[in-house]
Design an enzyme around this catalytic site. Structure first.
Site, short mmCIF file in Angstrom:
data_model
loop_
_atom_site.label_atom_id
_atom_site.label_comp_id
_atom_site.label_asym_id
_atom_site.label_seq_id
_atom_site.Cartn_x
_atom_site.Cartn_y
_atom_site.Cartn_z
N HIS A 57 4.04 4.44 -1.07
CA HIS A 57 3.14 3.49 -1.73
C HIS A 57 2.12 2.94 -0.75
O HIS A 57 2.29 3.04 0.48
CB HIS A 57 3.95 2.33 -2.33
CG HIS A 57 4.69 1.52 -1.30
ND1 HIS A 57 4.54 0.17 -1.16
CD2 HIS A 57 5.62 1.89 -0.35
CE1 HIS A 57 5.34 -0.28 -0.19
NE2 HIS A 57 5.99 0.75 0.31
N HIS A 77 3.41 -4.26 -8.55
CA HIS A 77 3.34 -3.24 -7.49
C HIS A 77 3.78 -1.90 -8.05
O HIS A 77 4.64 -1.84 -8.95
CB HIS A 77 4.20 -3.64 -6.29
CG HIS A 77 3.96 -2.80 -5.08
ND1 HIS A 77 2.76 -2.78 -4.43
CD2 HIS A 77 4.77 -1.94 -4.41
CE1 HIS A 77 2.83 -1.95 -3.39
NE2 HIS A 77 4.06 -1.44 -3.36
N CYS A 128 -2.23 -0.48 -4.26
CA CYS A 128 -1.01 0.19 -4.72
C CYS A 128 -1.24 1.05 -5.96
O CYS A 128 -0.87 2.23 -6.01
CB CYS A 128 0.11 -0.82 -4.94
SG CYS A 128 -0.15 -1.95 -6.33
#
Length: 259
Positions: free
Chosen positions: A238, A226, A173
């Site tokens: 993402h 994240h 990520c």
């Protein structure tokens, strides 16, 4: 025949001699000085074939300043973010005239409104002492800040998720956000999602703009774990570990997201 001041003179540009029975020989009398303006200059050419048949041609030339200055720009196309200050003169290198020399200071430069996006054009124009005008144009793309980041991000949709990867073919990520920002802007941001979340300027959810980075505490412990990039309409792009690839997901309330 009118030729330009200080230009390179080549007789073959004005006279072509040939014979259908063989080769020909040209004997030239006279010359042309392209810095002698206004007076008639004569060249005589005696053309003979292999049989000694002769044709005499007379060409009269007059030198005049008929071309405008050459405008030199450092680039023909540039991009600028919406609302940014823009000085097109910085792209002007020089304007050189064949007779008047450096006339860069005389160049007139147009302008554009960077408060609206789109493809625009700036005109550079200049006159020499003889009134010859030259024009050059600079194409300017005015874009919304963040859209360039998204253009890069979208090219990686579907790329596989891989822990610790920063591209160009696979990502985790924060590796994805790290790659996109560096690829688009040339700037290096911190590597992990937790450190990225502390970098830069905080923006509230209601003030998010396309291209902003978004962060989430997906473990429920309140710690950033994240990262992604906001694309508008409460969605973000993402590298998802659960989906195993780069995807677009919807944002939900709080610090969590749902796919």
């Amino acid at each position: 025949i009118v030729i330009d001041y200080a230009s390179e003179f080549k007789l073959e540009n004005y006279l072509v001699a040939s014979d259908d029975m063989g080769s020909v020989t040209n004997t030239i009398t006279g010359s042309v000085d392209t810095r002698k303006e206004g007076e008639t200059q004569t060249i005589k050419v005696s053309t003979k074939d292999d049989a000694k048949n002769e044709v005499v041609s007379t060409l009269n030339f007059t030198v005049k300043d008929i071309s405008g200055p050459k405008i030199n720009l450092s680039s023909n196309e540039v991009e600028v973010a919406k609302g940014d200050a823009f000085d097109p003169r910085m792209y002007l290198i020089s304007a050189i005239d064949n007779k008047d020399g450096d006339v860069t200071a005389n160049v007139s430069v147009g302008g554009i409104d960077t408060n609206t996006t789109g493809n625009k054009s700036v005109e550079f124009s200049v006159l020499d002492a003889a009134g010859n005008k030259s024009v050059a144009s600079l194409s300017v793309k005015v874009y919304t800040p963040g859209t360039k980041i998204l253009e890069t991000a979208y090219t990686k949709l579907g790329s596989p998720y891989k822990w610790g990867a920063t591209g160009p073919n696979s990502f985790d990520c924060s590796g994805f956000t790290y790659y996109v920002i560096k690829k688009t802007t040339g700037k290096t941001i911190p590597r992990s999602s937790s450190t990225q979340g502390k970098h830069g300027k905080y923006v509230s959810r209601k003030n998010l703009k396309k291209g902003d980075l978004v962060f989430f505490a997906t473990t429920g412990k309140g710690r950033i774990s994240h990262a992604g990039i906001y694309i508008g309409n409460k969605k973000f792009i993402h590298a998802s570990s659960t989906k195993g690839k780069v995807v677009i997901s919807s944002m939900a309330s709080g610090h969590y997201y749902k796919t």
